[in-house]
Design a protein around this motif. Sequence first.
Motif, mmCIF file in Angstrom:
data_model
loop_
_atom_site.group_PDB
_atom_site.id
_atom_site.type_symbol
_atom_site.label_atom_id
_atom_site.label_comp_id
_atom_site.label_asym_id
_atom_site.label_seq_id
_atom_site.Cartn_x
_atom_site.Cartn_y
_atom_site.Cartn_z
ATOM 1 N N THR A 19 0.926 -0.491 -0.042
ATOM 2 C CA THR A 19 -0.315 0.209 0.277
ATOM 3 C C THR A 19 1.174 1.090 0.161
ATOM 4 O O THR A 19 2.003 1.582 0.251
ATOM 5 N N ARG A 20 -0.085 2.485 -0.120
ATOM 6 C CA ARG A 20 1.059 3.086 -0.471
ATOM 7 C C ARG A 20 0.239 4.991 0.440
ATOM 8 O O ARG A 20 0.310 5.883 0.547
ATOM 9 N N ILE A 21 -0.466 4.345 1.328
ATOM 10 C CA ILE A 21 -1.461 5.066 2.022
ATOM 11 C C ILE A 21 -0.439 5.746 2.844
ATOM 12 O O ILE A 21 -0.528 6.929 3.222
ATOM 13 N N TYR A 22 0.788 5.483 3.611
ATOM 14 C CA TYR A 22 1.704 5.636 4.359
ATOM 15 C C TYR A 22 1.998 7.157 3.328
ATOM 16 O O TYR A 22 2.755 8.166 4.676
ATOM 17 N N ASP A 23 2.044 8.033 2.577
ATOM 18 C CA ASP A 23 2.201 8.869 2.182
ATOM 19 C C ASP A 23 1.282 10.032 2.413
ATOM 20 O O ASP A 23 1.725 11.107 2.939
ATOM 21 N N LEU A 24 -0.274 9.497 2.866
ATOM 22 C CA LEU A 24 -0.817 10.614 3.917
ATOM 23 C C LEU A 24 -1.369 10.230 4.688
ATOM 24 O O LEU A 24 -1.648 10.777 6.019
ATOM 25 N N VAL A 25 -1.201 8.760 5.003
ATOM 26 C CA VAL A 25 -1.780 8.092 6.458
ATOM 27 C C VAL A 25 -0.438 7.998 6.995
ATOM 28 O O VAL A 25 0.384 7.733 7.351
ATOM 29 N N ARG A 26 -0.827 8.069 8.488
ATOM 30 C CA ARG A 26 -0.168 7.905 9.815
ATOM 31 C C ARG A 26 -0.291 6.344 10.236
ATOM 32 O O ARG A 26 -1.766 5.997 10.387
ATOM 33 N N GLU A 27 0.465 6.323 11.529
ATOM 34 C CA GLU A 27 0.131 4.539 11.896
ATOM 35 C C GLU A 27 -0.328 5.098 13.304
ATOM 36 O O GLU A 27 0.428 6.163 14.253
ATOM 37 N N THR A 28 -1.491 4.883 13.545
ATOM 38 C CA THR A 28 -2.108 5.341 14.895
ATOM 39 C C THR A 28 -1.989 4.721 16.221
ATOM 40 O O THR A 28 -1.515 3.326 15.931
ATOM 41 N N PRO A 29 -1.515 5.250 17.146
ATOM 42 C CA PRO A 29 -0.869 4.362 18.387
ATOM 43 C C PRO A 29 -1.777 3.198 18.846
ATOM 44 O O PRO A 29 -3.561 3.197 18.655
ATOM 45 N N LYS A 96 -5.396 15.784 -2.047
ATOM 46 C CA LYS A 96 -3.314 15.174 -2.172
ATOM 47 C C LYS A 96 -3.587 14.647 -3.647
ATOM 48 O O LYS A 96 -2.028 15.102 -4.498
ATOM 49 N N LEU A 97 -4.177 13.970 -4.449
ATOM 50 C CA LEU A 97 -3.563 13.703 -5.661
ATOM 51 C C LEU A 97 -4.528 14.192 -6.429
ATOM 52 O O LEU A 97 -4.218 14.100 -8.170
ATOM 53 N N GLY A 98 -4.895 15.656 -6.601
ATOM 54 C CA GLY A 98 -4.921 16.568 -7.454
ATOM 55 C C GLY A 98 -6.434 16.384 -8.271
ATOM 56 O O GLY A 98 -6.161 17.011 -9.263
ATOM 57 N N CYS A 99 -7.364 15.822 -7.994
ATOM 58 C CA CYS A 99 -8.056 15.511 -8.815
ATOM 59 C C CYS A 99 -9.841 15.742 -8.099
ATOM 60 O O CYS A 99 -10.051 16.296 -7.280
ATOM 61 N N ARG A 100 -10.584 16.312 -9.132
ATOM 62 C CA ARG A 100 -11.618 16.803 -8.467
ATOM 63 C C ARG A 100 -12.769 16.174 -7.617
ATOM 64 O O ARG A 100 -12.565 14.372 -7.951
ATOM 65 N N ALA A 101 -13.682 16.097 -7.122
ATOM 66 C CA ALA A 101 -13.860 15.570 -6.164
ATOM 67 C C ALA A 101 -15.483 16.065 -5.564
ATOM 68 O O ALA A 101 -15.851 16.639 -5.199
ATOM 69 N N SER A 102 -16.891 15.370 -6.158
ATOM 70 C CA SER A 102 -18.249 15.610 -5.624
ATOM 71 C C SER A 102 -18.754 14.363 -4.571
ATOM 72 O O SER A 102 -18.584 13.266 -4.866
ATOM 73 N N ILE A 103 -19.117 14.760 -3.801
ATOM 74 C CA ILE A 103 -19.509 14.408 -2.571
ATOM 75 C C ILE A 103 -21.285 14.268 -1.942
ATOM 76 O O ILE A 103 -21.552 15.162 -1.835
ATOM 77 N N ILE A 112 -20.298 19.819 11.139
ATOM 78 C CA ILE A 112 -19.471 19.281 10.866
ATOM 79 C C ILE A 112 -18.519 18.681 9.956
ATOM 80 O O ILE A 112 -17.597 19.074 9.084
ATOM 81 N N LYS A 113 -19.059 17.911 10.132
ATOM 82 C CA LYS A 113 -18.725 17.157 8.847
ATOM 83 C C LYS A 113 -18.970 17.563 7.176
ATOM 84 O O LYS A 113 -18.105 17.844 6.231
ATOM 85 N N VAL A 114 -20.081 17.985 6.606
ATOM 86 C CA VAL A 114 -20.553 18.769 6.019
ATOM 87 C C VAL A 114 -19.387 19.772 5.219
ATOM 88 O O VAL A 114 -18.399 20.308 4.260
ATOM 89 N N GLU A 115 -19.218 20.330 6.539
ATOM 90 C CA GLU A 115 -17.955 21.704 6.498
ATOM 91 C C GLU A 115 -16.476 21.556 5.824
ATOM 92 O O GLU A 115 -15.875 21.932 5.465
ATOM 93 N N ALA A 116 -16.147 19.995 6.435
ATOM 94 C CA ALA A 116 -15.188 19.750 6.277
ATOM 95 C C ALA A 116 -14.679 19.212 5.994
ATOM 96 O O ALA A 116 -13.551 19.288 4.928
ATOM 97 N N VAL A 117 -15.955 19.038 4.517
ATOM 98 C CA VAL A 117 -15.812 17.532 3.035
ATOM 99 C C VAL A 117 -15.405 19.641 2.144
ATOM 100 O O VAL A 117 -14.745 19.431 0.990
ATOM 101 N N ARG A 118 -16.012 20.593 2.638
ATOM 102 C CA ARG A 118 -15.981 21.874 1.890
ATOM 103 C C ARG A 118 -14.700 22.019 2.345
ATOM 104 O O ARG A 118 -13.839 22.485 1.326
ATOM 105 N N ALA A 119 -13.870 22.052 3.121
ATOM 106 C CA ALA A 119 -12.800 23.162 3.640
ATOM 107 C C ALA A 119 -11.456 21.892 3.087
ATOM 108 O O ALA A 119 -10.134 22.626 2.378
ATOM 109 N N ARG A 120 -11.735 20.961 1.990
ATOM 110 C CA ARG A 120 -10.784 19.743 1.589
ATOM 111 C C ARG A 120 -11.138 20.242 0.114
ATOM 112 O O ARG A 120 -10.412 19.544 -0.676
ATOM 113 N N GLY A 121 -11.593 21.276 -0.362
ATOM 114 C CA GLY A 121 -11.751 21.289 -1.756
ATOM 115 C C GLY A 121 -13.164 20.550 -2.679
ATOM 116 O O GLY A 121 -13.247 21.039 -3.549
ATOM 117 N N ALA A 122 -14.356 19.632 -1.866
ATOM 118 C CA ALA A 122 -14.551 18.944 -2.703
ATOM 119 C C ALA A 122 -16.071 19.845 -2.927
ATOM 120 O O ALA A 122 -16.511 20.306 -1.666
#
Length: 515
Positions: A19-29, A96-103, A112-122
């Motif tokens: 997997t390539r997820i650790y480019d963006l994802v952290r290992e959680t404790p 992160k990958l530079g593509c458009r997203a519609s949710i 709180i979830k709606v605003e978080a999605v918009r804040a990330r450009g979707a």
Amino acid sequence: MKKELKSFQESLIRSVINTRIYDLVRETPLTTMPALSAQVSNKILIKREDMHSVFSFKIRGAYHKMTRLPAARLKKGVIAASAGNHAQGVALSAQKLGCRASIFMPRHAQRIKVEAVRARGAKVVLTGDSFDDANLTAQQTARETGAVFIPPFDDKDIIAGNGTIAAEILRQHPAPLQAIFCAIGGGGLITGIAAYVKALRPDVRIIGVEAEESASMHASLVAGRRVQLPQVGAFADAVAVKQPGRLPFAFARELLDDVIVVNNDALCAAVKDLYEDTRVIFEPGGALAIAGLKRYAARNRWRNKNLIALACGANMNFDRLRFIAERAEVGEQREALFAVTISERPGSFRQFCALLEKRNITEFNYRMDDPNKAHIFVGVEIQGTAERRQLLQKLRAHNLPTIDLTDDEMAKTHIRHMVGGRAPATNELLYRFEYPEKPGALMKFLNTLGISRFNWNISLFHYRNNGADAGRVLVGMQVPPAERKQFDKFLRDVGYPHTLEVNNPAYRLFLEGQR
């Protein structure tokens, strides 16, 4: 099926390794829960999936899936449906990958979830009353536009991304481990966990946990086929899925050791447990595994075992805390609710208070009923069901008629906020209604009740906004006996889930008009 399962597990393990997820994802404790461990007499650890930048595990599956897409497909953009957590994972991955997203999100999705999605450009599209409604619209739009649909759970790449959690757990905890508890919504999370763990450590039990209001996997396993629930509750919105995914259900039958179902009170208690050990406020779905662990360990009388629960999300709307704080004590059996009848004579009130001894009083409502007696609605802090039963027996032994209302949903939701007197309403029918909570829903409900040529009078109405939970309303309506059949038909046509409560002891004691 066993051959297909083995092939799936081998593919999943390869996918997790590469997997390539650790480019963006952290290992959680993996964090020890000292207070909860002492409470349940086992060593409890939680996997802190709230510690991702999107505050939930959903980033793992979304990013793993999207990194495996060819650049040409990513260029067409991605589409997803979600109540909020998967939405944030897809939005951040797209950023992160530079593509458009519609949710596509349900209209009642937490702000709180709606605003978080918009804040990330979707782009956010609010549609439908449930995740399933939004999901259908999202898939149709993907077909029409050529964008790539990113499923929330029913996809091998999404499941493999979730499997990275299991790889981290086994690496972080090489010591003996008896069970892992995991929340179930559509089933993508627990399938990834179970497939990886059972391939390498088949001795570890995998226990799924579902919310009572959306227990589609449990219903499906009992039926032996995928069951679609007619409706789901919105309180644990992260897992509010009407039907488990095709792949998760197929593999759950082979991989899961058990599935346990818990109610909202237990969820509220689990949110409090997590807060007391971590000082983090988890959302109900994020605390689901802890609620199931507590119930399962108690039911099976487990002691001194190593148990892990996935704390999988912390996207909590602040206004929902009111409901959680109110119900947590009941959920962990630390509050008992009683209706007590005392005589209206000098000293009777003092006698009642003396019987409670030094227990902490959480709620106290008192009003004279007639010149001879009065009813008291009281909440008392206790240390478990045994003390609750002892106190009930003690009050009755001193000739104080007492009814235990601790498990009475109407008393907990409505009566405790309404005690104060009776009304001279004749021919009153009392109902509890539920409807999907969203802006304007209460007015729609009121308008619906008003659509009738009979013009039945509303004699009682109680509603409290519990922060994106299902709307819960207590309604009294005056219906002449000759019109009862028409009224019953009217309720069926209206279609809202409802419960007749005219014989509820809390209503009879505190609100019913004089007969």
